[in-house]
Design an enzyme around this catalytic site. Structure first.
Site, PDB file in Angstrom:
ATOM      1  CG  ASN A 210      -0.244  -0.032   2.505  1.00  0.00           C
ATOM      2  OD1 ASN A 210       0.437   0.925   2.858  1.00  0.00           O
ATOM      3  ND2 ASN A 210      -0.348  -1.141   3.235  1.00  0.00           N
ATOM      4  CE  LYS A 338     -11.074   1.006  10.916  1.00  0.00           C
ATOM      5  NZ  LYS A 338     -10.388   1.689   9.840  1.00  0.00           N
TER       6      LYS A 338
HETATM    7  O1  PMT Z   1       3.036   6.221   6.273  1.00  0.00           O
HETATM    8  P1  PMT Z   1       2.566   7.554   5.755  1.00  0.00           P
HETATM    9  O2  PMT Z   1       2.773   7.699   4.264  1.00  0.00           O
HETATM   10  O3  PMT Z   1       3.142   8.710   6.547  1.00  0.00           O
HETATM   11  O4  PMT Z   1       0.974   7.614   5.943  1.00  0.00           O
HETATM   12  C1  PMT Z   1       0.434   7.646   7.219  1.00  0.00           C
HETATM   13  C2  PMT Z   1      -0.814   6.741   7.326  1.00  0.00           C
HETATM   14  C3  PMT Z   1      -1.898   7.301   6.432  1.00  0.00           C
HETATM   15  C4  PMT Z   1      -0.463   5.309   6.903  1.00  0.00           C
HETATM   16  C5  PMT Z   1      -1.220   6.761   8.839  1.00  0.00           C
HETATM   17  O5  PMT Z   1      -1.518   8.063   9.228  1.00  0.00           O
HETATM   18  C6  PMT Z   1      -2.425   5.863   9.074  1.00  0.00           C
HETATM   19  O6  PMT Z   1      -3.573   6.225   8.905  1.00  0.00           O
HETATM   20  N1  PMT Z   1      -2.150   4.592   9.501  1.00  0.00           N
HETATM   21  C7  PMT Z   1      -3.152   3.534   9.640  1.00  0.00           C
HETATM   22  C8  PMT Z   1      -3.449   2.928   8.309  1.00  0.00           C
HETATM   23  C9  PMT Z   1      -4.429   1.775   8.407  1.00  0.00           C
HETATM   24  O7  PMT Z   1      -4.061   0.658   8.093  1.00  0.00           O
HETATM   25  O8  PMT Z   1      -5.601   2.049   8.865  1.00  0.00           O
HETATM   26  P2  PMT Z   1      -6.772   0.968   9.095  1.00  0.00           P
HETATM   27  O9  PMT Z   1      -7.962   1.787   9.361  1.00  0.00           O
HETATM   28  O10 PMT Z   1      -6.811  -0.025   7.982  1.00  0.00           O
HETATM   29  O11 PMT Z   1      -6.314   0.180  10.390  1.00  0.00           O
HETATM   30  C10 PMT Z   1      -6.739   0.583  11.700  1.00  0.00           C
HETATM   31  C11 PMT Z   1      -5.686   0.267  12.725  1.00  0.00           C
HETATM   32  O12 PMT Z   1      -5.528  -1.137  12.850  1.00  0.00           O
HETATM   33  C12 PMT Z   1      -4.317   0.837  12.453  1.00  0.00           C
HETATM   34  O13 PMT Z   1      -3.787   1.316  13.672  1.00  0.00           O
HETATM   35  C13 PMT Z   1      -3.522  -0.361  11.961  1.00  0.00           C
HETATM   36  O14 PMT Z   1      -2.124  -0.257  12.325  1.00  0.00           O
HETATM   37  C14 PMT Z   1      -4.183  -1.503  12.714  1.00  0.00           C
HETATM   38  N2  PMT Z   1      -4.156  -2.810  12.027  1.00  0.00           N
HETATM   39  C15 PMT Z   1      -4.825  -3.000  10.861  1.00  0.00           C
HETATM   40  C16 PMT Z   1      -4.827  -4.243  10.274  1.00  0.00           C
HETATM   41  C17 PMT Z   1      -4.126  -5.307  10.885  1.00  0.00           C
HETATM   42  N3  PMT Z   1      -4.098  -6.502  10.354  1.00  0.00           N
HETATM   43  N4  PMT Z   1      -3.475  -5.083  12.032  1.00  0.00           N
HETATM   44  C18 PMT Z   1      -3.470  -3.858  12.618  1.00  0.00           C
HETATM   45  O15 PMT Z   1      -2.849  -3.666  13.679  1.00  0.00           O
END
Ligand code: PMT
Length: 401
Positions: A210, A338
């Site tokens: 990603n 979440k």
């Molecule tokens: O890296 P950059 O280019 O600076 O961009 C920053 C960012 C946009 C990546 C960052 O600010 C951000 O939003 N990170 C979270 C991205 C994400 O995967 O979001 P999500 O909504 O899909 O996941 C929610 C949370 O669950 C996140 O804290 C993620 O780390 C966690 N997760 C998700 C899936 C998984 N299998 N395990 C997890 O721990």
């Protein structure tokens, strides 16, 4: 004025090729306004002569417990009392082992035992020596006793290998020493931060990934270290330099990230899940490059473990668990969902459909939610937004003290 102005720095130099950089370090510390007294181990003399350090520091170099003239002028106990800070740079594998085990078999180790000044070390050694379990155990022992560990850096080594083990550059060490003297709001806290994407391999040449660059997570790690925290950063595949004073663990896949995070979890005060962890991984990774066949290719994907949710319900759960939410619509609603479903303390949501923030950008804007409050951070540089988020983490930890 520099934070090191007026400080009396006892600079320990142990045996390693990086000892030649310690000569420049003397100058840089003096430029920052510090007085420097050099203490060399016997082995260090094989790399740089005492005369060099004496000329630069303007003080006789000390190296032996048995130097009667030097002891008469200032005994080793007086020297230990004189120091307001101790920095050992380079700190060799042998010196680190002796410090970890409380040896007092030369002047430098004796001084480290006899001083009540804060001690910092700048490890310098071959990458395999640094990665060795015995070395890492010694480092953990020293950290647990409050010794600050600066670096090491990654890169080309004098032995011709490439990896972690190089001593930080003199100017970086001066910055670390200056920062570590500040008592930030996160001093004494241990924070674990995840950053970057994960790459889920389809075959030896293709992967599912990603757009995460790691910038947000690295900014959080850097700012947390600057606020005094002991920071471990678990990074997916990104091309960013390790922030000064931060311990970094590189991983590639979601499963490796989970393993690294769970291994680093014990004793952490906070976890910040900034990484864009893949939600799905290929059911199988082909051993050979997949060949084209037909117009349509169907991939079978499996859910990855939700690391954040696992951390939040773990027996060794940090007191503050912070998630990130990357959303393109209904930001607050999805983020609050979440927060609740994963059992988090805080969630930082960013609108990744908005131009100029989120993925890859140097800027971000966050809506942060807890069970009973919300805060708008930024827009601004990721470092600024990171600092604001860490202030909320510090508030949370202080409220639970
Ligand atoms: O890296 P950059 O280019 O600076 O961009 C920053 C960012 C946009 C990546 C960052 O600010 C951000 O939003 N990170 C979270 C991205 C994400 O995967 O979001 P999500 O909504 O899909 O996941 C929610 C949370 O669950 C996140 O804290 C993620 O780390 C966690 N997760 C998700 C899936 C998984 N299998 N395990 C997890 O721990």
């Amino acid at each position: 004025m520099s934070d090191l102005a007026g400080q009396r720095i006892l600079l320990g130099v142990s045996a390693g090729i990086a000892a030649y950089k310690a000569a420049d370090l003397v100058r840089r510390l003096q430029d920052a306004g510090a007085e420097v007294q050099v203490v060399m181990t016997e082995g260090a003399g094989h790399f740089v002569g005492a005369t060099t350090f004496q000329a630069l520091s303007g003080r006789p170099v000390r190296s032996s417990l048995w130097d009667e003239a030097a002891e008469a002028a200032m005994s080793h106990i007086e020297l230990a009392r004189w120091a307001s800070r101790v920095l050992v740079a380079p700190a060799s594998a042998d010196l680190i082992a002796r410090l970890a085990h409380g040896f007092a078999n030369d002047l430098l180790t004796t001084l480290c035992l006899a001083t009540d000044a804060p001690i910092a070390i700048a490890p310098a050694m071959n990458r395999l020596m640094w990665a060795n379990a015995a070395m890492q155990a010694n480092i953990e022992t020293l950290r647990a006793r409050g010794v600050a560990v600066f670096g090491p850096a990654e890169g080309d080594q004098a032995c011709g290998e490439v990896g972690a083990g190089r001593m930080l550059e003199p100017l970086e060490l001066v910055a670390c020493l200056s920062e570590s003297g500040k008592t930030g709001r996160l001093a004494g806290r241990r924070l674990l931060v995840s950053a970057g994407p994960t790459y889920e391999d389809l075959d030896p040449v293709r992967f599912l990934g990603n757009r995460s660059s790691g910038k947000m997570g690295f900014a959080l790690a850097a700012e947390a270290a600057a606020m005094g925290a002991d920071v471990t950063l678990v990074a997916g595949p990104v091309g960013l330099a390790t922030p000064v004073g931060v311990r970094r663990i590189d991983v590639r896949r979601a499963l490796e990230m989970r393993e690294a995070i769970l291994a680093a979890l014990p004793g952490q005060d906070g976890y910040i899940g900034t990484a864009a962890v893949a939600d799905y991984m290929p059911a199988e990774t082909a051993k050979q490059k997949m060949k084209k066949s037909g117009e349509v290719l169907t991939l079978e994907l499996r859910r990855t473990p939700d690391i954040l949710a696992e951390v939040a319900r773990h027996a060794q759960r940090p007191r503050c668990v912070v998630g990130f939410a990357a959303e393109t619509q209904q930001l607050a609603e999805y983020a609050r969902g979440k927060l609740r479903d994963k059992g988090l303390d805080l969630i930082a949501a960013n609108d990744v459909a908005r131009a100029g923030i989120g993925f890859e950008s140097d800027d971000n804007a966050l809506s942060v939610f807890s069970a009973d409050a919300s805060h708008e951070l930024g827009p601004g540089r990721k470092s600024l937004v990171a600092r604001q988020l860490l202030e909320l983490v510090a508030d949370f930890l202080e409220s639970k003290a």
